[in-house]
Design a protein around this motif. Structure first.
Motif, PDB file in Angstrom:
ATOM      1  N   ASN A 132       2.490   4.600  32.563  1.00  0.00           N
ATOM      2  CA  ASN A 132       2.318   4.928  31.149  1.00  0.00           C
ATOM      3  C   ASN A 132       1.464   6.175  30.951  1.00  0.00           C
ATOM      4  O   ASN A 132       1.522   6.802  29.883  1.00  0.00           O
ATOM      5  N   SER A 133       0.653   6.520  31.940  1.00  0.00           N
ATOM      6  CA  SER A 133      -0.181   7.714  31.791  1.00  0.00           C
ATOM      7  C   SER A 133       0.653   8.986  31.701  1.00  0.00           C
ATOM      8  O   SER A 133       0.189   9.994  31.152  1.00  0.00           O
ATOM      9  N   ILE A 134       1.869   8.932  32.193  1.00  0.00           N
ATOM     10  CA  ILE A 134       2.727  10.135  32.146  1.00  0.00           C
ATOM     11  C   ILE A 134       3.125  10.463  30.711  1.00  0.00           C
ATOM     12  O   ILE A 134       2.844  11.570  30.229  1.00  0.00           O
ATOM     13  N   PRO A 135       3.781   9.546  29.970  1.00  0.00           N
ATOM     14  CA  PRO A 135       4.079   9.882  28.574  1.00  0.00           C
ATOM     15  C   PRO A 135       2.828  10.035  27.713  1.00  0.00           C
ATOM     16  O   PRO A 135       2.833  10.803  26.744  1.00  0.00           O
ATOM     17  N   SER A 136       1.749   9.325  28.059  1.00  0.00           N
ATOM     18  CA  SER A 136       0.505   9.491  27.301  1.00  0.00           C
ATOM     19  C   SER A 136      -0.014  10.925  27.427  1.00  0.00           C
ATOM     20  O   SER A 136      -0.374  11.563  26.433  1.00  0.00           O
ATOM     21  N   ALA A 137      -0.071  11.423  28.653  1.00  0.00           N
ATOM     22  CA  ALA A 137      -0.572  12.776  28.877  1.00  0.00           C
ATOM     23  C   ALA A 137       0.355  13.814  28.268  1.00  0.00           C
ATOM     24  O   ALA A 137      -0.095  14.776  27.626  1.00  0.00           O
ATOM     25  N   GLU A 138       1.670  13.636  28.451  1.00  0.00           N
ATOM     26  CA  GLU A 138       2.610  14.594  27.880  1.00  0.00           C
ATOM     27  C   GLU A 138       2.503  14.618  26.358  1.00  0.00           C
ATOM     28  O   GLU A 138       2.545  15.684  25.733  1.00  0.00           O
ATOM     29  N   GLY A 139       2.380  13.435  25.752  1.00  0.00           N
ATOM     30  CA  GLY A 139       2.283  13.366  24.300  1.00  0.00           C
ATOM     31  C   GLY A 139       1.023  14.017  23.783  1.00  0.00           C
ATOM     32  O   GLY A 139       1.043  14.709  22.744  1.00  0.00           O
ATOM     33  N   ALA A 140      -0.100  13.813  24.477  1.00  0.00           N
ATOM     34  CA  ALA A 140      -1.361  14.424  24.051  1.00  0.00           C
ATOM     35  C   ALA A 140      -1.297  15.943  24.156  1.00  0.00           C
ATOM     36  O   ALA A 140      -1.761  16.663  23.264  1.00  0.00           O
ATOM     37  N   ILE A 141      -0.714  16.424  25.231  1.00  0.00           N
ATOM     38  CA  ILE A 141      -0.597  17.874  25.399  1.00  0.00           C
ATOM     39  C   ILE A 141       0.356  18.452  24.365  1.00  0.00           C
ATOM     40  O   ILE A 141       0.119  19.539  23.807  1.00  0.00           O
ATOM     41  N   GLN A 142       1.443  17.742  24.076  1.00  0.00           N
ATOM     42  CA  GLN A 142       2.371  18.189  23.038  1.00  0.00           C
ATOM     43  C   GLN A 142       1.660  18.336  21.703  1.00  0.00           C
ATOM     44  O   GLN A 142       1.821  19.340  20.994  1.00  0.00           O
ATOM     45  N   LEU A 143       0.850  17.341  21.352  1.00  0.00           N
ATOM     46  CA  LEU A 143       0.126  17.394  20.078  1.00  0.00           C
ATOM     47  C   LEU A 143      -0.888  18.537  20.078  1.00  0.00           C
ATOM     48  O   LEU A 143      -1.067  19.224  19.063  1.00  0.00           O
ATOM     49  N   ALA A 144      -1.550  18.746  21.219  1.00  0.00           N
ATOM     50  CA  ALA A 144      -2.496  19.857  21.309  1.00  0.00           C
ATOM     51  C   ALA A 144      -1.789  21.197  21.109  1.00  0.00           C
ATOM     52  O   ALA A 144      -2.296  22.087  20.407  1.00  0.00           O
ATOM     53  N   MET A 145      -0.613  21.332  21.692  1.00  0.00           N
ATOM     54  CA  MET A 145       0.152  22.578  21.518  1.00  0.00           C
ATOM     55  C   MET A 145       0.511  22.811  20.059  1.00  0.00           C
ATOM     56  O   MET A 145       0.499  23.950  19.566  1.00  0.00           O
TER      57      MET A 145
END
Length: 294
Positions: A132-145
């Protein structure tokens, strides 16, 4: 290879796209599903309008990843009316039956214990949490972008905590070219972060670290970004809190200080529901087979 769940009846209450995928995979494994509040259909899937009907005859209960709130409301994306789990519902299960949930609040833990059932928190399992850390990290980075006026590349990105999600997040940020600082209490975690080529600091140095940050990602489920720390944050810095509710940020203080701070519960289900559902579908059938001694 998934286990054969023929002859097993599973009650599934509420949920979202993740549980839809899970139900379909369980049915494909031979299980009989009695569901409430999910728009799914199939030869082995029975939709119930009442929780009690779904529970009678079930060998196991699956609740949504967020579980229930303090009022007993079950997370149910597809229902307009609240779905409430009562203790009397749990007594319809045979004592010792497994109850699977992503995260259990104290209320659910108490209810399950009084009903003499076995609670299994999926997000406490390394296998599930790491995946689950994979979509969590991708989602957080997406929001940061989306929120930042600068690129991640070249940014000063701070990751608080270096557990299962923190490791994945820091690795992704580093790969994107961010100057990534990992803040962790554990010296062994800081050593691992250093080995990965990351800048490190302990919690005592947090005020100095956040003063230089463009974006702060918190994964620590304790109040680490309190007002004394937040006053050191520069204007325009973005805080994204990935820790379980209520997070590790004083959001009221952040609001007063004009800092954008967002709590991001359930990111996998929000940004990548299919992947999050497939993660559950990979783990839950095996767990059911083990707990039911099939």
């Amino acid at each position: 290879m998934q286990p054969d769940l023929s002859g097993v009846t599973v009650a599934v209450l509420g949920g979202d796209a993740r549980e839809k995928i899970l139900v379909e995979r369980l049915a494909a494994s031979g299980a009989n599903l009695k569901v409430v509040g999910l728009p799914v259909a199939g030869e082995k899937i029975v939709s119930c309008h009442e929780i009690a009907r779904a529970m009678v005859g079930a060998n196991a209960l699956i609740l949504p990843v967020p579980g229930i709130d303090d009022a007993g409301r079950i997370h149910s994306k597809y229902l307009e009316q609240p779905l409430i789990l009562l203790e009397e519902h749990l007594t319809l299960l045979v004592p010792g039956s497994p109850v699977l949930v992503g995260m259990a609040r104290p209320k659910l833990k108490e209810m399950v214990a009084r009903a003499n059932l076995r609670l299994i928190e999926l997000m406490d399992m390394d296998e599930v949490a790491i995946l689950n850390s994979i979509p969590s990290a991708e989602g957080a980075i997406q929001l940061a972008m989306e929120r930042l006026p600068i690129t991640i590349h070249g940014s000063n990105s701070v990751v608080l905590g270096f557990g299962r999600t923190g490791i994945t997040l820091a690795r992704m940020l580093h790969a994107l070219g961010a100057r990534t600082v990992v803040v962790a209490r554990n010296p062994a975690q800081r050593a691992r972060a250093y080995e990965m080529g990351l800048v490190t600091a302990d919690l005592a140095g947090l005020p100095e670290v956040v003063a230089e940050a463009d974006v702060i990602f918190n994964t620590i489920p304790a109040l680490v970004l309190d007002e004394q720390v937040l006053v050191r944050v520069r204007p325009g810095t973005l805080i994204l809190d990935l820790a379980s509710s209520p997070g590790g940020t004083d959001f009221e203080a952040a609001r007063r200080l004009g800092i954008t701070a967002l709590l991001l519960p359930g990111l996998p289900g929000r940004v990548a529901p299919q992947t999050a559902g497939e993660i559950l579908a990979k783990v839950v059938p095996r767990l059911l087979a083990e707990k039911l001694a099939l």
